[in-house]
Design a protein around this motif. Structure first.
Motif, PDB file in Angstrom:
ATOM      1  N   GLY A  42     -15.608  -7.160   9.213  1.00 22.70           N
ATOM      2  CA  GLY A  42     -15.271  -8.575   9.316  1.00 22.70           C
ATOM      3  C   GLY A  42     -14.786  -9.227   8.031  1.00 22.70           C
ATOM      4  O   GLY A  42     -14.680 -10.448   7.942  1.00 22.70           O
ATOM      5  N   VAL A  43     -14.460  -8.412   7.004  1.00 27.23           N
ATOM      6  CA  VAL A  43     -13.908  -8.981   5.763  1.00 27.23           C
ATOM      7  C   VAL A  43     -12.496  -9.499   6.059  1.00 27.23           C
ATOM      8  O   VAL A  43     -11.735  -8.875   6.795  1.00 27.23           O
ATOM      9  CB  VAL A  43     -13.872  -7.912   4.644  1.00 27.23           C
ATOM     10  CG1 VAL A  43     -13.276  -8.492   3.362  1.00 27.23           C
ATOM     11  CG2 VAL A  43     -15.265  -7.350   4.393  1.00 27.23           C
ATOM     12  N   GLY A  44     -12.149 -10.648   5.465  1.00 28.88           N
ATOM     13  CA  GLY A  44     -10.841 -11.259   5.726  1.00 28.88           C
ATOM     14  C   GLY A  44      -9.752 -10.606   4.906  1.00 28.88           C
ATOM     15  O   GLY A  44      -9.234 -11.187   3.949  1.00 28.88           O
ATOM     16  N   ILE A  45      -9.400  -9.386   5.273  1.00 26.32           N
ATOM     17  CA  ILE A  45      -8.396  -8.671   4.471  1.00 26.32           C
ATOM     18  C   ILE A  45      -7.310  -8.074   5.361  1.00 26.32           C
ATOM     19  O   ILE A  45      -7.592  -7.553   6.439  1.00 26.32           O
ATOM     20  CB  ILE A  45      -9.070  -7.588   3.591  1.00 26.32           C
ATOM     21  CG1 ILE A  45      -8.088  -7.089   2.542  1.00 26.32           C
ATOM     22  CG2 ILE A  45      -9.642  -6.451   4.432  1.00 26.32           C
ATOM     23  CD1 ILE A  45      -8.758  -6.618   1.285  1.00 26.32           C
ATOM     24  N   THR A  46      -6.071  -8.198   4.903  1.00 27.35           N
ATOM     25  CA  THR A  46      -4.921  -7.605   5.583  1.00 27.35           C
ATOM     26  C   THR A  46      -4.159  -6.762   4.564  1.00 27.35           C
ATOM     27  O   THR A  46      -4.461  -6.804   3.366  1.00 27.35           O
ATOM     28  CB  THR A  46      -3.991  -8.695   6.155  1.00 27.35           C
ATOM     29  OG1 THR A  46      -3.685  -9.623   5.103  1.00 27.35           O
ATOM     30  CG2 THR A  46      -4.642  -9.437   7.314  1.00 27.35           C
ATOM     31  N   ALA A  47      -3.180  -6.011   5.042  1.00 24.72           N
ATOM     32  CA  ALA A  47      -2.440  -5.132   4.131  1.00 24.72           C
ATOM     33  C   ALA A  47      -1.035  -4.884   4.653  1.00 24.72           C
ATOM     34  O   ALA A  47      -0.777  -4.955   5.847  1.00 24.72           O
ATOM     35  CB  ALA A  47      -3.173  -3.800   3.967  1.00 24.72           C
ATOM     36  N   GLU A  48      -0.159  -4.577   3.703  1.00 29.93           N
ATOM     37  CA  GLU A  48       1.235  -4.271   4.042  1.00 29.93           C
ATOM     38  C   GLU A  48       1.623  -2.940   3.412  1.00 29.93           C
ATOM     39  O   GLU A  48       0.999  -2.472   2.453  1.00 29.93           O
ATOM     40  CB  GLU A  48       2.161  -5.358   3.478  1.00 29.93           C
ATOM     41  CG  GLU A  48       2.229  -5.334   1.942  1.00 29.93           C
ATOM     42  CD  GLU A  48       3.020  -6.489   1.326  1.00 29.93           C
ATOM     43  OE1 GLU A  48       2.980  -7.608   1.861  1.00 29.93           O
ATOM     44  OE2 GLU A  48       3.651  -6.244   0.284  1.00 29.93           O
ATOM     45  N   THR A  49       2.677  -2.347   3.943  1.00 31.97           N
ATOM     46  CA  THR A  49       3.364  -1.274   3.243  1.00 31.97           C
ATOM     47  C   THR A  49       4.861  -1.583   3.297  1.00 31.97           C
ATOM     48  O   THR A  49       5.247  -2.666   3.748  1.00 31.97           O
ATOM     49  CB  THR A  49       2.999   0.117   3.816  1.00 31.97           C
ATOM     50  OG1 THR A  49       3.547   1.127   2.962  1.00 31.97           O
ATOM     51  CG2 THR A  49       3.500   0.306   5.237  1.00 31.97           C
ATOM     52  N   CYS A  50       5.675  -0.685   2.790  1.00 30.67           N
ATOM     53  CA  CYS A  50       7.100  -0.989   2.606  1.00 30.67           C
ATOM     54  C   CYS A  50       7.956   0.137   3.202  1.00 30.67           C
ATOM     55  O   CYS A  50       7.512   1.279   3.294  1.00 30.67           O
ATOM     56  CB  CYS A  50       7.434  -1.120   1.121  1.00 30.67           C
ATOM     57  SG  CYS A  50       6.378  -2.289   0.262  1.00 30.67           S
ATOM     58  N   PRO A  51       9.206  -0.184   3.524  1.00 35.36           N
ATOM     59  CA  PRO A  51      10.086   0.839   4.103  1.00 35.36           C
ATOM     60  C   PRO A  51      10.170   2.112   3.268  1.00 35.36           C
ATOM     61  O   PRO A  51      10.186   3.219   3.822  1.00 35.36           O
ATOM     62  CB  PRO A  51      11.442   0.132   4.178  1.00 35.36           C
ATOM     63  CG  PRO A  51      11.098  -1.315   4.313  1.00 35.36           C
ATOM     64  CD  PRO A  51       9.855  -1.508   3.482  1.00 35.36           C
ATOM     65  N   HIS A  52      10.200   1.977   1.940  1.00 38.46           N
ATOM     66  CA  HIS A  52      10.387   3.192   1.126  1.00 38.46           C
ATOM     67  C   HIS A  52       9.188   4.126   1.193  1.00 38.46           C
ATOM     68  O   HIS A  52       9.346   5.336   1.103  1.00 38.46           O
ATOM     69  CB  HIS A  52      10.744   2.866  -0.326  1.00 38.46           C
ATOM     70  CG  HIS A  52      10.088   1.671  -0.921  1.00 38.46           C
ATOM     71  ND1 HIS A  52      10.544   0.397  -0.715  1.00 38.46           N
ATOM     72  CD2 HIS A  52       9.003   1.533  -1.707  1.00 38.46           C
ATOM     73  CE1 HIS A  52       9.776  -0.464  -1.375  1.00 38.46           C
ATOM     74  NE2 HIS A  52       8.823   0.200  -1.978  1.00 38.46           N
ATOM     75  N   TYR A  53       7.982   3.583   1.345  1.00 36.80           N
ATOM     76  CA  TYR A  53       6.812   4.469   1.455  1.00 36.80           C
ATOM     77  C   TYR A  53       6.773   5.160   2.820  1.00 36.80           C
ATOM     78  O   TYR A  53       6.137   6.198   2.974  1.00 36.80           O
ATOM     79  CB  TYR A  53       5.521   3.680   1.246  1.00 36.80           C
ATOM     80  CG  TYR A  53       5.467   2.951  -0.070  1.00 36.80           C
ATOM     81  CD1 TYR A  53       5.733   3.609  -1.272  1.00 36.80           C
ATOM     82  CD2 TYR A  53       5.161   1.591  -0.115  1.00 36.80           C
ATOM     83  CE1 TYR A  53       5.706   2.933  -2.477  1.00 36.80           C
ATOM     84  CE2 TYR A  53       5.117   0.910  -1.320  1.00 36.80           C
ATOM     85  CZ  TYR A  53       5.396   1.577  -2.501  1.00 36.80           C
ATOM     86  OH  TYR A  53       5.363   0.897  -3.682  1.00 36.80           O
ATOM     87  N   VAL A 101       0.865  -1.190   0.000  1.00 34.04           N
ATOM     88  CA  VAL A 101       0.000   0.000   0.000  1.00 34.04           C
ATOM     89  C   VAL A 101       0.897   1.234   0.000  1.00 34.04           C
ATOM     90  O   VAL A 101       1.714   1.423   0.896  1.00 34.04           O
ATOM     91  CB  VAL A 101      -0.917   0.014   1.240  1.00 34.04           C
ATOM     92  CG1 VAL A 101      -1.632   1.361   1.363  1.00 34.04           C
ATOM     93  CG2 VAL A 101      -1.924  -1.136   1.158  1.00 34.04           C
ATOM     94  N   SER A 102       0.746   2.054  -1.026  1.00 33.05           N
ATOM     95  CA  SER A 102       1.543   3.290  -1.066  1.00 33.05           C
ATOM     96  C   SER A 102       0.674   4.515  -0.838  1.00 33.05           C
ATOM     97  O   SER A 102       1.138   5.529  -0.332  1.00 33.05           O
ATOM     98  CB  SER A 102       2.317   3.369  -2.386  1.00 33.05           C
ATOM     99  OG  SER A 102       1.815   4.334  -3.259  1.00 33.05           O
ATOM    100  N   SER A 103      -0.609   4.439  -1.184  1.00 32.05           N
ATOM    101  CA  SER A 103      -1.480   5.612  -1.037  1.00 32.05           C
ATOM    102  C   SER A 103      -2.317   5.522   0.226  1.00 32.05           C
ATOM    103  O   SER A 103      -3.012   4.525   0.469  1.00 32.05           O
ATOM    104  CB  SER A 103      -2.410   5.739  -2.235  1.00 32.05           C
ATOM    105  OG  SER A 103      -3.390   6.730  -1.952  1.00 32.05           O
ATOM    106  N   ALA A 104      -2.319   6.606   0.988  1.00 31.67           N
ATOM    107  CA  ALA A 104      -3.146   6.666   2.203  1.00 31.67           C
ATOM    108  C   ALA A 104      -4.636   6.663   1.878  1.00 31.67           C
ATOM    109  O   ALA A 104      -5.459   6.449   2.775  1.00 31.67           O
ATOM    110  CB  ALA A 104      -2.777   7.911   3.009  1.00 31.67           C
ATOM    111  N   LEU A 105      -4.996   6.861   0.609  1.00 34.99           N
ATOM    112  CA  LEU A 105      -6.414   6.759   0.229  1.00 34.99           C
ATOM    113  C   LEU A 105      -6.959   5.355   0.477  1.00 34.99           C
ATOM    114  O   LEU A 105      -8.169   5.163   0.556  1.00 34.99           O
ATOM    115  CB  LEU A 105      -6.602   7.114  -1.258  1.00 34.99           C
ATOM    116  CG  LEU A 105      -6.306   8.550  -1.682  1.00 34.99           C
ATOM    117  CD1 LEU A 105      -6.459   8.691  -3.197  1.00 34.99           C
ATOM    118  CD2 LEU A 105      -7.248   9.508  -0.958  1.00 34.99           C
TER     119      LEU A 105
END
Ligand code: ZN
Length: 430
Positions: free
Chosen positions: A249-260, A233-237
């Motif tokens: 309760g949706v089965g969703i996760t997310a990541e971001t990266c050091p550069h962002y 994920v790069s955009s805060a939107l």
């Protein structure tokens, strides 16, 4: 008699940081003791004020071997990982040839990796048009889940799924409890950059493209009951729809990266395409919002998306250059530099970079210092600092946007199952 006891005044445990002695036998942690009450051991290491962390788990690494080993390979990538405090990587299914889209390709990957890895290595499979019937066999052969794109991937042998293809992949994965991980940018909102400069590249990949794709993944994950994960994920939107989906309760996760989290569009030097990646590094204001997403738990993981190429593909033209950032060896220090400035502790960094990625990829025994876990451990000096010299990194090529930056936190030693990592290839294929 134990093989090893490591003592530190700052052992980062799942329930907090405290002085402790970690006892190791046969590659596993047998217990965490008060420093004065540690068992006898053949070897004792006292780290003093240097912190002891669980080895990091980096679930987003493009190793590129076999087929594009001249970009990066298992030997170089895993040595960089060990030097950076990462004891497990999970390799992405694309940029290698063949891409990991069927069991034969997974077997080719395993052959290429066998005996070469300084840290443990797991594998993602790929979901591409036409391979729906291969997902279950890949799952049974041991992949941790399936990566797909919704927009062109950058390599023609790994085409994107359309919405119907994504729905089918999610439904198929749900039938055996599998995970689908998504590069989420809506192709209809991406354009060709209007010129070679960074602002034109950034404008060609707006945050709205990420948000729209994330909303599609959320809708289809809800409809199919599948587990889905949003990559880089790069955009805060994206944060608001992700937070809403999780509350529902949706089965969703997310990541971001050091550069962002550590770099910003305003600071990208002219023509320096070491900074080019997709989705792109956005504004400093957006970066601050991503930190709030991490603090709120909307973003679960921080992983590298280490994606090198041959250096000659990094031409000084943001429209034409290969998109991918090399940072496997630097992620911990880069994130700690910024996290500590923003008031976060080592326990937060460990949660984002070890515990949550291990859970994402289903890696039991990784990502925490606890009795019964693998003795994957990192001696990390949180107060020391070092200036990055790209040519001294173990990455195959000396290309990284962190070159010349002074980062806080230095990895002093990394143990894989109780043995010092980085020399002999001790890594296993998971
Ligand atoms: Zn990637």
């Amino acid at each position: 008699m134990h093989d090893l006891v490591i003592t530190s005044r700052r052992v980062v445990l799942p329930d907090g940081e405290r002085p402790a002695a970690v006892a190791v036998r046969d590659g596993g942690i047998t217990g965490v003791h008060d420093p004065g009450a540690a068992p006898e051991a053949a070897e004792r290491v006292d780290l003093g004020d240097v912190a002891l962390l669980p080895g990091l788990v980096d679930t987003h690494v493009h190793v590129n071997e076999p087929g594009r080993t001249h970009w990066e390979g298992f030997a170089t990538a895993t040595r960089a990982a060990a030097a950076g405090g990462v004891t497990t990587i999970v390799d992405m299914p694309l940029n290698s040839l063949p891409p990991t889209v069927d069991p034969a390709a997974l077997a080719a990957k395993r052959r290429a990796a066998a005996g070469r890895c300084a840290v443990d290595v797991g594998f993602w499979g790929g979901a591409v048009p036409g391979n729906l019937g291969r997902l279950r066999p890949l799952h049974e052969a041991g992949v941790r889940g399936f990566k797909c794109f919704l927009s062109p991937s950058g390599v023609e042998e790994f085409p994107p799924l359309d919405a119907a293809g994504l729905r089918a992949a999610l439904a198929e994965a749900a039938s055996f409890g599998g995970l689908v991980i998504v590069h989420a940018e809506a192709p209809e909102l991406l354009t060709e950059p209007a010129g070679p400069a960074y602002p034109e590249f950034l404008a060609s990949r707006p945050g709205e493209a990420e948000r729209r794709a994330v909303e599609l993944v959320i809708r289809l994950a809800r409809e199919t009951g599948a587990r889905a994960h949003i990559l880089h994920v790069s955009s805060a939107l994206c944060l608001e729809p992700l937070a809403r989906a999780r509350r529902a309760g949706v089965g969703i996760t997310a990541e971001t990266c050091p550069h962002y989290l550590t770099l910003a569009a305003e600071q990208v030097p002219e023509g320096d395409t070491a900074f080019k990646c997709c989705p792109p590094i956005r504004s400093g204001e957006n970066r601050d919002a991503l930190w709030r997403g991490l603090a709120d738990g909307v973003l679960d993981c921080v992983v590298s998306d280490h994606s090198p190429s041959a250096p000659d593909l990094k031409v000084p033209d943001f429209a034409a250059a290969w998109g991918g950032i090399s940072s496997l060896q630097l992620g911990l220090a880069a994130v700690w530099t910024e996290a500590s400035r923003r008031g976060h502790g080592l326990g937060d960094v460990v949660r984002w970079m070890a515990r949550n990625p291990a859970a994402l990829a289903g890696l039991d025994g990784k990502g925490a210092i606890a009795a019964g876990a693998d003795a994957d451990l990192v001696a990390f000096d949180p107060g020391a600092s070092r200036t990055v010299d790209a040519s001294s990194l173990h990455h195959r090529h000396p290309v990284t946007p962190y070159h010349g930056r002074t980062l806080r936190g230095v990895v002093r030693a990394t143990w894989l199952r109780g043995r010092l990592a980085g020399g002999t290839p001790l890594g296993r294929l998971l």
